[in-house]
Design an enzyme around this catalytic site. Structure first.
Site, mmCIF file in Angstrom:
data_model
loop_
_atom_site.group_PDB
_atom_site.id
_atom_site.type_symbol
_atom_site.label_atom_id
_atom_site.label_comp_id
_atom_site.label_asym_id
_atom_site.label_seq_id
_atom_site.Cartn_x
_atom_site.Cartn_y
_atom_site.Cartn_z
ATOM 1 C CE LYS A 178 -11.568 -2.309 5.297
ATOM 2 N NZ LYS A 178 -11.172 -2.685 3.988
ATOM 3 C CG HIS A 189 -2.069 -0.948 1.097
ATOM 4 N ND1 HIS A 189 -2.989 -1.153 2.100
ATOM 5 C CD2 HIS A 189 -2.442 -1.774 0.084
ATOM 6 C CE1 HIS A 189 -3.866 -2.059 1.723
ATOM 7 N NE2 HIS A 189 -3.549 -2.453 0.510
#
Length: 324
Positions: free
Chosen positions: A97, A79
């Site tokens: 997330k 990420h």
């Protein structure tokens, strides 16, 4: 901006597929392109979802001048790298997330957003769900009084254990804390907006040492939160916000479709979201609206929220690391 917001999808995995399906009801926006490491997978994904462009590798997506915002759905450990690259290519970013795997990475990524003037939001889709927003409003209106306890858990069995599975792979930031525990941690932060003064953890671990079952106690100055997450078993996956004058129950809070308000044993209010989607479109619409309005960031999942969630997961990790 006179035209719709153009989205790009970085990854063609399962959660990205859910996001793409829900995108059909997002207004003033279109998914313009998808990218995956495997070009055939990207092309098949584009055909399935009616997306104009498919890229093999991520460079074409990052440099596509028609793309305004990129949704990142790669494994957790990637990420930071992918969000940073997107921001530095002038793209707004909605990153799955957990947005990063450490508080340090989160702080650095937020600095990149500030330096580039880019929009950065963690895809904490639960925060945007109407039942969760309704529960938050009930609390803010004082309908349950001062919060005394929060109870929330999220767990699904990921058996049999296989060290090659992404969820168990330590090199891919595997483990139930980042994979599923992020939901109850984020839920507690949403309603408390403070760090615990004490963290207690009971942990269990898979054969390769990755945590696969956690029971967590957050002790605040005047409240407690009991949180759980597991790869070993299906947990209830409900959330309870308990106050001095009543409590709120949210079934399957992570994908909530309803919320109920109780005073003692009597349900005095009930909200149901009759949506036909999974609910990912709420966050996509919010980001689209922010970009159309020229906002610098989200008011629902702000930078401080993402950093707090990372900080609290680090507190949990620190509490159980001696058990490994």
């Amino acid at each position: 901006m006179s035209r719709p917001i153009h989205w790009g999808l970085l990854s063609a995995g399962n959660i990205v597929g859910q996001f793409a399906r829900d995108f059909a009801v997002v207004e003033n926006a279109v998914i313009h392109a998808v990218a995956a490491r495997n070009g055939d997978i990207a092309s098949a994904f584009a055909r399935e979802h009616g997306i104009a462009k498919a890229y093999e590798g991520y460079e074409g997506l990052l440099t596509d001048p028609d793309i305004d915002v990129i949704y990142i759905g790669t494994p957790h450990n990637l990420h930071f790298e992918h969000a940073k690259a997107a921001l530095e290519h002038g793209k707004a970013v909605l990153c799955e997330k957990p947005m990063t795997v450490t508080p340090k990475e989160c702080e650095e990524l937020q600095r990149v957003a500030e330096r580039t003037g880019g929009y950065l939001m963690e895809a904490m889709w639960t925060y945007f769900l109407p039942p969760v927003q309704t529960a938050l409003r009930w609390v803010q209106e004082g309908r349950i009084g001062r919060i005394c306890q929060i109870k929330a858990d999220f767990g699904y069995p990921q058996l049999p254990f296989d060290s090659k599975k992404r969820v168990y792979d330590a090199k891919l930031a595997g483990g139930c804390l980042l994979e599923m525990g992020v939901y109850p941690v984020a839920l507690a932060w949403l309603f408390m907006k403070q760090d615990p003064t004490e963290v207690q953890v009971v942990s269990r671990h898979a054969p390769n040492g990755v945590e696969d079952d956690l029971a967590v106690l957050f002790n605040y100055a005047d409240a407690v939160a009991t949180l759980g997450t597991s790869f070993r078993c299906k947990l209830q996956n409900w959330a309870y916000i308990i106050g001095e004058e009543g409590y709120i129950a949210i079934p399957d809070f992570w994908r909530a479709r309803e919320a109920s308000l109780y005073v003692l044993d009597d349900r005095v209010d009930h909200f149901v979201d009759e949506r036909a989607t999974d609910g990912f479109h709420y966050e996509a619409q919010a980001v689209t609206n922010d970009l159309l309005a020229g906002r610098a960031g989200s008011s629902v999942v702000a930078a401080r929220d993402s950093l707090a969630i990372q900080r609290q997961m680090a507190m949990i990790r620190e509490a159980f690391c001696d058990d490994v």
